[in-house]
Design a protein around this motif. Structure first.
Motif, short mmCIF file in Angstrom:
data_model
loop_
_atom_site.label_atom_id
_atom_site.label_comp_id
_atom_site.label_asym_id
_atom_site.label_seq_id
_atom_site.Cartn_x
_atom_site.Cartn_y
_atom_site.Cartn_z
N GLY A 141 0.81 -1.21 0.00
CA GLY A 141 0.00 0.00 0.00
C GLY A 141 0.83 1.26 0.00
N TYR A 142 0.29 2.31 -0.57
CA TYR A 142 0.94 3.61 -0.60
C TYR A 142 2.35 3.55 -1.17
CZ TYR A 142 -2.92 4.38 2.62
OH TYR A 142 -4.18 4.43 3.20
N GLY A 143 2.54 2.69 -2.17
CA GLY A 143 3.80 2.64 -2.88
C GLY A 143 4.90 1.85 -2.22
N SER A 144 4.57 1.01 -1.23
CA SER A 144 5.64 0.29 -0.53
C SER A 144 5.11 -0.96 0.16
CB SER A 144 6.26 1.22 0.53
OG SER A 144 7.22 0.54 1.29
N TRP A 145 6.00 -1.92 0.36
CA TRP A 145 5.69 -3.11 1.15
C TRP A 145 5.99 -2.88 2.63
CZ3 TRP A 145 2.92 -6.79 -1.06
CH2 TRP A 145 3.01 -6.99 -2.44
#
Length: 332
Positions: A141-145
């Motif tokens: 989510g939100y561009g990251s793991w």
């Protein structure tokens, strides 16, 4: 806290598969996660054959437990496509259940009254160590793991460093929250504050803690009822992913692996793998909420999933071990 043992030793008791648990009977030992892209299913899963054979869940029903991170009605709308996905792929009748807390969700999965759930990394790690769940997926989510935990205060507060929190009231999320309890307490201990037996017991700390949820902890700070809040950074951000006006961070800890999807250990290997595949092979529509439209209030906060491994949540285990936390917290 009585009968303390190192958290890693407890993981050894839980079984050779360790932290991440079983992903469909393979033991979860593979470190090769599918290549994923934001906003949809993994590249590997995109070419996979959709599951078509109904899985014989106990009574033909699958119960999915949602952690109470947001209001119930909103979460039910967010997870409606997940419910539909399970029904279409597994040939079951699925239902959504709003859990009272992380412990309640884990207890339901342990007893087999619940089948699948979403929870925080810390709760899942303790659940695996105590045979209450298996981790099958990690969310993106939100561009990251990964994500961050913060200790936040009001912009005009006298709190300049964590040591200034001595004698103050501090709000936290659920006791089993990684970003809302485990990591904030770790940061405070590293800064030299006594945390006593927290998050299990509330006494013997240099500050007065109060536990609730991410939203309520931050709301308590907004109302001026606490000097600071230890929460997931996500709850402090505005629609532009910037810190909300009127607040500032005292300390931040990033690199926390994003929250997993867990399953009941009572499910068979076949059932666990079917649940895993159903989510891995889903299209983008599963993440868009009941209205099926992107960028609306009922979108899920995550936009992809990948299979988790034992190593995925090892950073969480190490912090829990540093705080000498054992699985007895689940029964507190």
């Amino acid at each position: 806290m009585s009968n303390r043992r190192e958290f890693l030793e407890l993981l050894g008791v839980a079984g050779a598969a360790g932290l991440a648990g079983c992903t469909g009977g393979s033991g979860g030992e593979s470190t090769d996660a599918p290549t994923s892209t934001p906003g949809g299913a993994s590249t590997e899963a995109a070419t996979a054959t959709e599951t078509s054979t109904p899985v014989p869940f106990n009574d033909g029903r699958l119960t999915f437990y949602m952690s109470p991170s947001e209001p119930q009605q909103l979460m039910e709308s967010q997870y409606e496509p997940v419910k539909s996905r399970f029904e279409e792929q597994l040939g079951v009748t699925a239902q959504l259940q709003y859990a009272a807390g992380y412990s309640a969700a884990l207890q339901s999965l342990a007893s087999g009254t619940g089948d699948v759930g979403e929870t925080g990394p810390f709760a899942a790690a303790l659940g695996v160590a105590n045979d209450r769940c298996e981790i099958v997926l990690q969310r993106y989510g939100y561009g990251s793991w990964t994500y961050a935990s913060v200790i936040v205060t009001q912009e005009d507060s006298d709190i300049e460093s964590l040591s200034d929190l001595a004698g103050e009231r501090v709000a936290f999320a659920d006791r089993l929250s990684a970003s809302g309890a485990l990591y904030p307490l770790y940061m405070m201990k590293q800064a030299g504050l006594a945390i006593g037996d927290l998050p299990t017991d509330t006494g013997d700390a240099d500050f007065t803690p109060q536990f609730s949820s991410h939203a309520e902890a931050f709301a308590a700070l907004e109302r001026g009822q606490v000097a600071a809040a230890g929460v997931g950074q996500f709850i402090t951000l505005d629609d532009n992913r910037e810190l909300k006006d009127g607040f500032r961070y005292v300390e931040t800890e990033d690199g926390i692996p994003r929250a997993p999807v867990i399953v009941s250990p009572e499910l068979s290997d076949e059932e666990q793998q079917a649940v895993t595949n159903a989510m891995l092979e889903a299209s983008e529509s599963m993440y868009l909420g009941a209205d099926g439209e992107a960028d609306t209030d009922d979108d899920l906060w995550f936009s992809d999933v990948r299979e988790a491994t034992n190593e995925t949540y090892q950073p969480v285990v190490e912090v829990a071990n540093e705080l000498e936390i054992t699985t007895e917290l689940l029964d507190g």
